[in-house]
Design a protein around this motif. Sequence first.
Motif, PDB file in Angstrom:
ATOM      1  N   ARG A 225      11.582 -18.728 -23.112  1.00 28.99           N
ATOM      2  CA  ARG A 225      12.297 -17.647 -22.459  1.00 28.99           C
ATOM      3  C   ARG A 225      11.467 -17.104 -21.311  1.00 28.99           C
ATOM      4  NH1 ARG A 225      15.760 -12.918 -23.829  1.00 28.99           N
ATOM      5  NH2 ARG A 225      14.800 -11.278 -22.587  1.00 28.99           N
ATOM      6  N   SER A 226      12.094 -16.905 -20.152  1.00 31.41           N
ATOM      7  CA  SER A 226      11.370 -16.251 -19.064  1.00 31.41           C
ATOM      8  C   SER A 226      12.301 -15.288 -18.336  1.00 31.41           C
ATOM      9  CB  SER A 226      10.768 -17.276 -18.096  1.00 31.41           C
ATOM     10  OG  SER A 226      11.656 -17.596 -17.059  1.00 31.41           O
ATOM     11  N   GLU A 227      11.747 -14.154 -17.946  1.00 31.56           N
ATOM     12  CA  GLU A 227      12.543 -13.128 -17.289  1.00 31.56           C
ATOM     13  C   GLU A 227      12.204 -13.104 -15.812  1.00 31.56           C
ATOM     14  OE1 GLU A 227      11.995  -9.400 -19.272  1.00 31.56           O
ATOM     15  OE2 GLU A 227      12.536 -10.249 -21.223  1.00 31.56           O
ATOM     16  N   GLY A 228      13.222 -13.148 -14.990  1.00 28.98           N
ATOM     17  CA  GLY A 228      12.972 -13.153 -13.554  1.00 28.98           C
ATOM     18  C   GLY A 228      14.183 -12.680 -12.778  1.00 28.98           C
ATOM     19  N   VAL A 229      14.267 -13.157 -11.566  1.00 24.19           N
ATOM     20  CA  VAL A 229      15.330 -12.725 -10.656  1.00 24.19           C
ATOM     21  C   VAL A 229      15.931 -13.963 -10.001  1.00 24.19           C
ATOM     22  CG1 VAL A 229      15.742 -11.586  -8.434  1.00 24.19           C
ATOM     23  CG2 VAL A 229      14.336 -10.467 -10.167  1.00 24.19           C
ATOM     24  N   THR A 335      17.804 -22.650 -10.964  1.00 24.36           N
ATOM     25  CA  THR A 335      18.879 -23.038 -10.049  1.00 24.36           C
ATOM     26  C   THR A 335      18.581 -24.388  -9.410  1.00 24.36           C
ATOM     27  OG1 THR A 335      17.761 -21.958  -8.204  1.00 24.36           O
ATOM     28  CG2 THR A 335      19.311 -20.613  -9.474  1.00 24.36           C
ATOM     29  N   GLY A 336      17.473 -24.990  -9.800  1.00 22.19           N
ATOM     30  CA  GLY A 336      17.088 -26.255  -9.172  1.00 22.19           C
ATOM     31  C   GLY A 336      16.497 -26.064  -7.792  1.00 22.19           C
ATOM     32  N   ALA A 337      16.167 -24.819  -7.482  1.00 18.93           N
ATOM     33  CA  ALA A 337      15.573 -24.512  -6.173  1.00 18.93           C
ATOM     34  C   ALA A 337      14.595 -23.367  -6.336  1.00 18.93           C
ATOM     35  CB  ALA A 337      16.661 -24.114  -5.187  1.00 18.93           C
ATOM     36  N   VAL A 338      13.518 -23.393  -5.586  1.00 21.46           N
ATOM     37  CA  VAL A 338      12.536 -22.313  -5.707  1.00 21.46           C
ATOM     38  C   VAL A 338      12.140 -21.771  -4.331  1.00 21.46           C
ATOM     39  CG1 VAL A 338      11.555 -23.257  -7.828  1.00 21.46           C
ATOM     40  CG2 VAL A 338      10.514 -23.850  -5.642  1.00 21.46           C
ATOM     41  N   MET A 339      11.742 -20.502  -4.345  1.00 26.05           N
ATOM     42  CA  MET A 339      11.088 -19.951  -3.165  1.00 26.05           C
ATOM     43  C   MET A 339       9.614 -20.307  -3.323  1.00 26.05           C
ATOM     44  SD  MET A 339      10.642 -15.889  -3.905  1.00 26.05           S
ATOM     45  CE  MET A 339       9.178 -15.323  -4.766  1.00 26.05           C
ATOM     46  N   ALA A 340       9.006 -20.797  -2.259  1.00 25.52           N
ATOM     47  CA  ALA A 340       7.617 -21.224  -2.377  1.00 25.52           C
ATOM     48  C   ALA A 340       6.697 -20.169  -1.776  1.00 25.52           C
ATOM     49  CB  ALA A 340       7.411 -22.558  -1.686  1.00 25.52           C
ATOM     50  N   VAL A 341       5.747 -19.725  -2.626  1.00 23.26           N
ATOM     51  CA  VAL A 341       4.778 -18.717  -2.173  1.00 23.26           C
ATOM     52  C   VAL A 341       3.384 -19.317  -2.370  1.00 23.26           C
ATOM     53  CG1 VAL A 341       3.981 -16.348  -2.469  1.00 23.26           C
ATOM     54  CG2 VAL A 341       6.361 -16.920  -2.960  1.00 23.26           C
ATOM     55  N   ASN A 411      15.921 -16.963 -18.073  1.00 23.86           N
ATOM     56  CA  ASN A 411      16.081 -18.411 -18.155  1.00 23.86           C
ATOM     57  C   ASN A 411      15.357 -18.970 -19.369  1.00 23.86           C
ATOM     58  OD1 ASN A 411      17.702 -19.862 -16.293  1.00 23.86           O
ATOM     59  ND2 ASN A 411      16.380 -19.160 -14.641  1.00 23.86           N
ATOM     60  N   TYR A 412      15.810 -20.107 -19.813  1.00 27.17           N
ATOM     61  CA  TYR A 412      15.191 -20.780 -20.956  1.00 27.17           C
ATOM     62  C   TYR A 412      14.892 -22.210 -20.576  1.00 27.17           C
ATOM     63  CZ  TYR A 412      17.383 -16.843 -23.262  1.00 27.17           C
ATOM     64  OH  TYR A 412      17.760 -15.587 -23.611  1.00 27.17           O
ATOM     65  N   ARG A 413      13.853 -22.748 -21.148  1.00 26.15           N
ATOM     66  CA  ARG A 413      13.647 -24.170 -20.912  1.00 26.15           C
ATOM     67  C   ARG A 413      14.446 -25.005 -21.897  1.00 26.15           C
ATOM     68  NH1 ARG A 413       7.946 -26.414 -21.716  1.00 26.15           N
ATOM     69  NH2 ARG A 413       9.241 -27.903 -22.822  1.00 26.15           N
ATOM     70  N   LEU A 414      14.897 -24.373 -22.939  1.00 23.76           N
ATOM     71  CA  LEU A 414      15.760 -25.051 -23.897  1.00 23.76           C
ATOM     72  C   LEU A 414      17.019 -25.558 -23.192  1.00 23.76           C
ATOM     73  CD1 LEU A 414      16.239 -25.550 -26.990  1.00 23.76           C
ATOM     74  CD2 LEU A 414      17.559 -23.434 -26.962  1.00 23.76           C
ATOM     75  N   ARG A 415      17.397 -26.787 -23.471  1.00 23.12           N
ATOM     76  CA  ARG A 415      18.642 -27.339 -22.908  1.00 23.12           C
ATOM     77  C   ARG A 415      19.609 -27.580 -24.048  1.00 23.12           C
ATOM     78  NH1 ARG A 415      15.582 -29.724 -18.807  1.00 23.12           N
ATOM     79  NH2 ARG A 415      14.198 -27.993 -18.362  1.00 23.12           N
ATOM     80  N   ASP A 416      20.864 -27.781 -23.705  1.00 25.99           N
ATOM     81  CA  ASP A 416      21.817 -28.105 -24.749  1.00 25.99           C
ATOM     82  C   ASP A 416      21.452 -29.438 -25.397  1.00 25.99           C
ATOM     83  OD1 ASP A 416      23.221 -25.811 -24.777  1.00 25.99           O
ATOM     84  OD2 ASP A 416      24.736 -26.455 -23.335  1.00 25.99           O
ATOM     85  N   TRP A 417      21.871 -29.572 -26.611  1.00 26.26           N
ATOM     86  CA  TRP A 417      21.455 -30.688 -27.459  1.00 26.26           C
ATOM     87  C   TRP A 417      22.406 -31.869 -27.256  1.00 26.26           C
ATOM     88  CZ3 TRP A 417      21.911 -30.043 -33.519  1.00 26.26           C
ATOM     89  CH2 TRP A 417      21.516 -31.236 -34.143  1.00 26.26           C
ATOM     90  N   LEU A 418      21.869 -32.931 -26.697  1.00 26.20           N
ATOM     91  CA  LEU A 418      22.668 -34.134 -26.468  1.00 26.20           C
ATOM     92  C   LEU A 418      22.766 -34.898 -27.785  1.00 26.20           C
ATOM     93  CD1 LEU A 418      22.004 -36.686 -23.601  1.00 26.20           C
ATOM     94  CD2 LEU A 418      22.848 -37.332 -25.828  1.00 26.20           C
TER      95      LEU A 418
END
Length: 806
Positions: A225-229, A335-341, A411-418
């Motif tokens: 679990r991660s909390e962000g924007v 989202t498959g995209a990141v802001m790079a800092v 967001n979670y790194r957990l994905r749905d179970w195939l």
Amino acid sequence: MDSYDHKSIEKKWQDKWESDGMYCADENSTKPKKYVLDMFPYPSGEGLHLGHVENYTATCIYSRYLRMKGFNVMHPIGWDAFGLPAENYAIKTGIHPDQSTHQNIKNFIAQMKGLGFSSDWTREIDTSSPEYYRWTQWFFLLLYKNGLAYKKKAKVNWCESCKTGLANEQAQGGLCERCKNTVIQKDLEQWFFKITDYADDLINDLDKVDWPSSTVAQQRNWIGRSEGVEFSMSIDGTDTSIAVYTTRIDTVFGMTYVVLAPEHPLVETLLSAVKNKSEVEGYIQASTKKTELERTELAKEKTGVVLEGILAINPFTKKPVPVFLGDYVLGNYGTGAVMAVPAHDERDFEFAKKYNLSIVPVIDGFDGSEAYIKDGTLINSGEFSGMLSEEAREKMASWLLSEESGFKKVNYRLRDWLISRQRYWGAPIPVIYCTMCGEVPVPEKDLPVLLPKDVDFHPTGESPLRQSKSFHEVLCPKCGMKATRESDTMDTFVCSSWYYFRFADPKNDKEFASREKIEKWLPVDMYMGGAEHAVLHLMYARFFTKVLKKLDYIDFDEPFLKVCHQGMILASDGRKMSKSLGNVINPNELVEKFGADTLRLHEMFLGPLEDMKAWNSDTIIGPRRFLERAWKLKNKLQQTTDNEQQENQKLDTILHKTIKKVTDDIESFSFNTAISAMMMLINEMEKAPVVSSEHYEIFLKLLAPFAPHISEELWSAVGNTESIHLSPWPVFDGTKIVESEVTIAIQVNGKMRDTIVVPADAEEDVIKGMALARPAVAKWVDGKDIKKVIVVKGKIINIVVGETPL
RNA sequence: GCUGGAGUGGCGGAAUUGGUAUACGCGCCAGUCUUAGGAACUGGUACCGCAAGGUUUGGGGGUUCGAGUCCCCCCUCCAGCACCA
């Protein structure tokens, strides 16, 4: 007297217990219940190995102990029978998995009975039987009806060797869980279970269970679990925008570029406006060819390509930044995209250095040599400058919300179970495809969807079930027109996600288990099995339980109150036991030579249950000698006179201390120390002038859960007619443990100098006087200044002296 | 890198709330009984030292009358995750 012949004894009692149905859980008992469960085995052709024996001995000891304590114990056993090995074996030999599996199960049963495991054989289940997988299919439909099972086309983990799709949990590190081959990404239409809906519950409820800390930590990490924007950045000169996710919105003023995953859906749209189109297309192609392993583990060097002519606007600064594709950004997270800092993120820093991109520090502390990733005071951040990271994150998120361009996001790194598998030996997915009606779930009344037999098992990448015409070509249950049946089978982890419910009601043909029986037996009080299932089986099973709770089938939300993992048993050379290394020890041979009781004791005595241990065949002689001595001790039993009973006071104290120790140790699964306590007891009993049969019987009871056969034999030999395993567990008498005299240590300045024996209730002054009178103490104290004396009753006295300045 | 755990005799490993470190077992040594024993039993066995005594729980600091146990720093090993923004 006769000698200890383990062979005849063990067989004799195993047969008797079986015919008496000794270990069946009682449905009508008023005693409190305990549900003690092992992770049920996959019945492999190799039979039971030492790890199984360790696992089942531990739960057997615990179950036997609980029965003697007066609990109504359910300790069932069954077979996790579907799965790849049986199928692979079939491919090699031509023997049908159904046949080989049943042969293997027979072998397992014989071995388990030979070890005296106290399983309830009347509840045996087999996940590959139609009576069982009918309900596995029912669970699929339950999830389907509730929007928790869905089919979608996606990039999935694909094992080229097993020729099947895999869940994320089964492709850890980019390797197939079964065959350890490299997993690639393939576009496929597959069935998924929506485990992500339960991500929060799966994390939060970990607080409710008594599990090993490492297992809890692993599940937390895995769910991630991660909390962000999440916020969107408009693309200069277009009306499209890119959404990015960050946990460090406080560093947004330091964004100097944006990176999209190569598989990002927006790329196609943008491509027409890109000036270096062919270069970009080449990059996309190259990165899709990479395996998951190459993209992650081996990708130390970051690669990417700029989208020339595309600029994204930073909503805070309104300044444009370049947009890159880079496969260090994952397509299926956030989202498959990141802001790079680059100033404040290690990966972005590395990328920026390589492509010579600008680096703008916005948190005080960056020195240019490496990314400064800690929180701190904001600089170069407009109106937010001077704030601390935490405050800035709040304010910036609010600002984005007011601008309607962003919001807080978890967001979670957990994905749905195939769960789709393109393999034969599993439960068919109960769905039918109709050209008119589309996807139609098989009606419950038509379950089970039987696994056909007229197929070739060779995996081709397409499910073998498709070859069976009678299976594949069906009529639509809705409209009656020609339709086709789903030909994939379910991941075997689906079968094992609910089996612990079935044990409560294994023969039920109306429900997966009745609510009444579930309420009687569940949840599982003690669950024991390998740690390798920390994020596989244990998480999937929790998910199923949570679904049942939510849909009001049950009224608890965690299936396993306590979990314990047995440590792996390695070969004596410290390597894993494996056929290819030729270092496998077969338990059968040890049972034959030393007896089941000795093997059970030896495995438990090897060390702490949860520790990894190297096998040692040389030391098994220790537990064997112990049992021999227990056997011989019977000869020492005499009709004791009152006088002798009095002399046995000392033994009485030791005996009751042992009762307490063994009881406490079983409760805490510290079997190695329980055994050592019993060894100490027998040492004392041998030294004692006489052993009363009362004492001996108590000793036998303590031994009974560990070595059930010999204790039963000796118990009967001293004249008991009912089984020792039905006798009550001994209770220690606290008054007998209190000793009248105690030995206390004497320290001078913290160094041990002597010991004295004093009455247990001796006053401090008395102890002090006695201590100082000892020559060995006086030697260190005389002529010195006694500064302080600490007396801890019953334990120690410490005399603190200083040099006398004379 | 992150997470979880562990470093104690020749070996596997014990040590309640800080209170006699090395229990129990294996091995080893000596002895008894044996034609013999890889059988059984008895005694011994952390290290240095003839002894008195000293030294020891991965290393270094600290707290304490007293630390394997508590605190800080470091090292090593095992397991899991690993570009999750």
